[in-house]
Write a protein that holds these residues in place. Structure first.
Motif, PDB file in Angstrom:
ATOM      1  N   VAL A  32       1.007  -1.225  -0.546  1.00 38.20           N
ATOM      2  CA  VAL A  32      -0.295   0.366   0.046  1.00 38.20           C
ATOM      3  C   VAL A  32       1.184   1.065  -0.159  1.00 38.20           C
ATOM      4  N   HIS A  33       1.060   2.491  -1.259  1.00 40.73           N
ATOM      5  CA  HIS A  33       0.970   2.737  -1.172  1.00 40.73           C
ATOM      6  C   HIS A  33      -0.019   4.823  -1.294  1.00 40.73           C
ATOM      7  N   THR A  34       0.307   5.658  -0.230  1.00 36.43           N
ATOM      8  CA  THR A  34      -1.129   6.414   0.279  1.00 36.43           C
ATOM      9  C   THR A  34      -0.254   8.143   0.069  1.00 36.43           C
ATOM     10  N   HIS A  35      -0.396   9.051  -0.630  1.00 35.09           N
ATOM     11  CA  HIS A  35      -0.090  10.035  -0.908  1.00 35.09           C
ATOM     12  C   HIS A  35      -1.200  11.290  -0.095  1.00 35.09           C
ATOM     13  N   ILE A  36      -0.033  12.189   0.470  1.00 27.82           N
ATOM     14  CA  ILE A  36      -1.117  13.476   0.990  1.00 27.82           C
ATOM     15  C   ILE A  36      -1.244  14.976   0.870  1.00 27.82           C
ATOM     16  N   GLY A  37      -1.251  15.180  -0.507  1.00 22.50           N
ATOM     17  CA  GLY A  37      -1.129  16.067  -1.462  1.00 22.50           C
ATOM     18  C   GLY A  37       0.260  15.380  -2.137  1.00 22.50           C
ATOM     19  N   ALA A  38       1.146  16.078  -2.031  1.00 20.57           N
ATOM     20  CA  ALA A  38       2.481  16.693  -3.192  1.00 20.57           C
ATOM     21  C   ALA A  38       3.221  15.549  -1.682  1.00 20.57           C
ATOM     22  N   TYR A  39       2.896  14.830  -0.357  1.00 21.46           N
ATOM     23  CA  TYR A  39       3.721  14.067   0.605  1.00 21.46           C
ATOM     24  C   TYR A  39       2.908  12.011   0.067  1.00 21.46           C
ATOM     25  N   HIS A  40       4.219  11.739   0.010  1.00 24.59           N
ATOM     26  CA  HIS A  40       4.341  10.510  -0.868  1.00 24.59           C
ATOM     27  C   HIS A  40       4.700   9.582   1.639  1.00 24.59           C
ATOM     28  N   ILE A  41       3.531   9.082   1.717  1.00 16.10           N
ATOM     29  CA  ILE A  41       3.776   8.589   2.633  1.00 16.10           C
ATOM     30  C   ILE A  41       3.625   7.396   3.378  1.00 16.10           C
ATOM     31  N   LEU A  42       2.929   6.688   3.110  1.00 19.66           N
ATOM     32  CA  LEU A  42       3.394   5.202   2.992  1.00 19.66           C
ATOM     33  C   LEU A  42       3.739   4.653   1.724  1.00 19.66           C
ATOM     34  N   HIS A  43       4.657   3.588   1.870  1.00 17.32           N
ATOM     35  CA  HIS A  43       5.973   3.124   0.734  1.00 17.32           C
ATOM     36  C   HIS A  43       5.487   1.503   0.570  1.00 17.32           C
ATOM     37  N   GLY A  44       4.654   1.108   0.458  1.00 19.42           N
ATOM     38  CA  GLY A  44       4.385  -0.361  -0.008  1.00 19.42           C
ATOM     39  C   GLY A  44       4.362  -0.668   0.796  1.00 19.42           C
ATOM     40  N   VAL A  45       3.019  -0.278   1.887  1.00 17.49           N
ATOM     41  CA  VAL A  45       2.703  -0.825   3.261  1.00 17.49           C
ATOM     42  C   VAL A  45       2.833  -2.889   3.414  1.00 17.49           C
ATOM     43  N   ASP A  46       2.690  -2.970   3.886  1.00 14.31           N
ATOM     44  CA  ASP A  46       2.389  -5.291   4.218  1.00 14.31           C
ATOM     45  C   ASP A  46       2.272  -5.315   5.981  1.00 14.31           C
ATOM     46  N   LEU A  47       1.082  -5.243   5.765  1.00  7.20           N
ATOM     47  CA  LEU A  47       0.428  -5.812   7.012  1.00  7.20           C
ATOM     48  C   LEU A  47      -0.120  -7.283   7.226  1.00  7.20           C
ATOM     49  N   GLY A  93      -2.945   4.508  -3.195  1.00  2.00           N
ATOM     50  CA  GLY A  93      -2.144   5.378  -4.357  1.00  2.00           C
ATOM     51  C   GLY A  93      -2.506   3.793  -4.961  1.00  2.00           C
ATOM     52  N   ALA A  94      -1.805   3.500  -4.688  1.00  2.00           N
ATOM     53  CA  ALA A  94      -1.438   1.804  -4.959  1.00  2.00           C
ATOM     54  C   ALA A  94      -1.325   0.041  -3.346  1.00  2.00           C
ATOM     55  N   GLY A  95      -1.118  -0.633  -4.222  1.00  2.00           N
ATOM     56  CA  GLY A  95      -1.429  -1.179  -3.329  1.00  2.00           C
ATOM     57  C   GLY A  95      -2.693  -1.616  -3.077  1.00  2.00           C
ATOM     58  N   ARG A  96      -2.990  -3.457  -2.223  1.00  2.00           N
ATOM     59  CA  ARG A  96      -4.413  -3.270  -1.796  1.00  2.00           C
ATOM     60  C   ARG A  96      -4.996  -3.322  -0.077  1.00  2.00           C
ATOM     61  N   VAL A  97      -5.771  -3.542   0.354  1.00  2.00           N
ATOM     62  CA  VAL A  97      -6.358  -3.291   1.751  1.00  2.00           C
ATOM     63  C   VAL A  97      -7.529  -4.429   1.782  1.00  2.00           C
ATOM     64  N   LEU A  98      -7.446  -5.788   2.165  1.00  2.00           N
ATOM     65  CA  LEU A  98      -7.732  -6.341   1.810  1.00  2.00           C
ATOM     66  C   LEU A  98      -9.101  -6.821   3.468  1.00  2.00           C
ATOM     67  N   LEU A  99     -10.280  -6.879   3.417  1.00  3.91           N
ATOM     68  CA  LEU A  99     -11.315  -7.782   4.845  1.00  3.91           C
ATOM     69  C   LEU A  99     -11.175  -8.868   4.392  1.00  3.91           C
ATOM     70  N   ASP A 100     -10.533  -9.882   5.301  1.00  3.46           N
ATOM     71  CA  ASP A 100     -11.192 -11.265   4.096  1.00  3.46           C
ATOM     72  C   ASP A 100     -11.150 -11.626   3.246  1.00  3.46           C
ATOM     73  N   GLY A 101      -9.511 -11.096   2.983  1.00  2.00           N
ATOM     74  CA  GLY A 101      -9.445 -11.366   1.230  1.00  2.00           C
ATOM     75  C   GLY A 101     -10.359 -10.513   0.551  1.00  2.00           C
TER      76      GLY A 101
END
Length: 253
Positions: free
Chosen positions: A15-30, A62-70
């Motif tokens: 998971v990647h997340t941007h807030i405005g011009a800022y790239h906050i999450l850089h490929g989170v796996d959890l 902005g990229a990646g997946r968030v999955l709840l029970d698949g």
């Protein structure tokens, strides 16, 4: 995929997340395993709050997946995510100060239009966890103490059964006695009511709280998860604590 991820109710994949011009999450796996409390630890600015808000759809991946029970949920609007029985307790608690305790709880109960429609057995369970809420039932929430507001925020999230509970720094700024009471209540939520356990993803800065509550743990740094495992293993490894968090549990006892 790890065994933890195989049993996860919630998974984040790249998971990647941007807030405005800022790239906050850089490929989170959890992975947050079903029926467990997963602690999300890390220094200030590591991306923990952004991770919770991304799960809730308040900030978009902005990229990646968030999955709840698949099931991928990253494209759903926040109200639809909440209807999947996911509740979020933000760091600022988000209570309505001009409304009473009763009105705050009723507002959070999507299946009840009036007090008579609330699950009274569940309400009694919440009163057992947080006795101050019964005492201040008709009191404006804005006049509660900080600890009481935090209890109300958690009770509001749990007024109906939830599959997943996201909590952001519930003990921040609270007195030690209130923290102990909150730990006991969260341990009871962790055990569940009538055998139904709620999966919890909990951001916390207090390592003693994390040790008391956590089954699993993920440590973030610079927008990435840099360590994931069992909380007991991290609690027993001072060198790992120092490397990941810049602290030693023994120094806090």
């Amino acid at each position: 995929m790890s065994p933890a991820a195989d049993r996860a109710l919630l998974r984040l994949e790249g998971v990647h997340t941007h807030i405005g011009a800022y790239h906050i999450l850089h490929g989170v796996d959890l992975a947050a395993r079903e029926g467990e409390v997963t602690m999300l630890l890390g220094r200030n600015g590591a991306g923990k709050t952004t991770t919770l808000r991304t799960v809730m759809g308040l900030w978009r991946a902005g990229a990646g997946r968030v999955l709840l029970d698949g099931r991928p949920i990253q494209a759903l609007p926040t109200p639809e995510i909440a209807r999947l029985d996911i509740a979020y307790v933000p760091e600022n608690m988000g209570i309505f100060g001009d409304l009473t305790v009763r009105e705050n709880l009723l507002l959070a109960a999507r299946r009840a239009r009036s007090l008579d429609e609330l699950d009274t057995a569940r309400l009694d369970w919440l009163f057992d966890l947080f006795p101050a809420l019964r005492k201040f039932w008709l009191y404006p929430a804005g006049k509660l103490s900080g600890g009481q507001k935090q209890m109300l925020a958690i009770a509001r999230a749990m007024v109906e059964p939830r599959r997943l509970l996201l909590i952001d720094e519930p003990t921040k700024g609270l007195a030690p006695a209130i923290i102990r009471n909150l730990i006991e209540a969260l341990q009871e939520i962790k055990r569940g009511r009538d055998g139904a356990r709620t999966t919890v993803l909990l951001v916390e800065q207090n390592f003693m709280v994390a040790q008391a509550l956590g089954d699993g743990v993920a440590v973030m740094d610079d927008g990435r998860v840099v360590h994931a495992g069992r909380m007991a293993d991290l609690a027993g490894d001072e060198a790992l604590q120092q490397r990941l968090l810049g602290l030693s549990l023994a120094a806090h006892q």
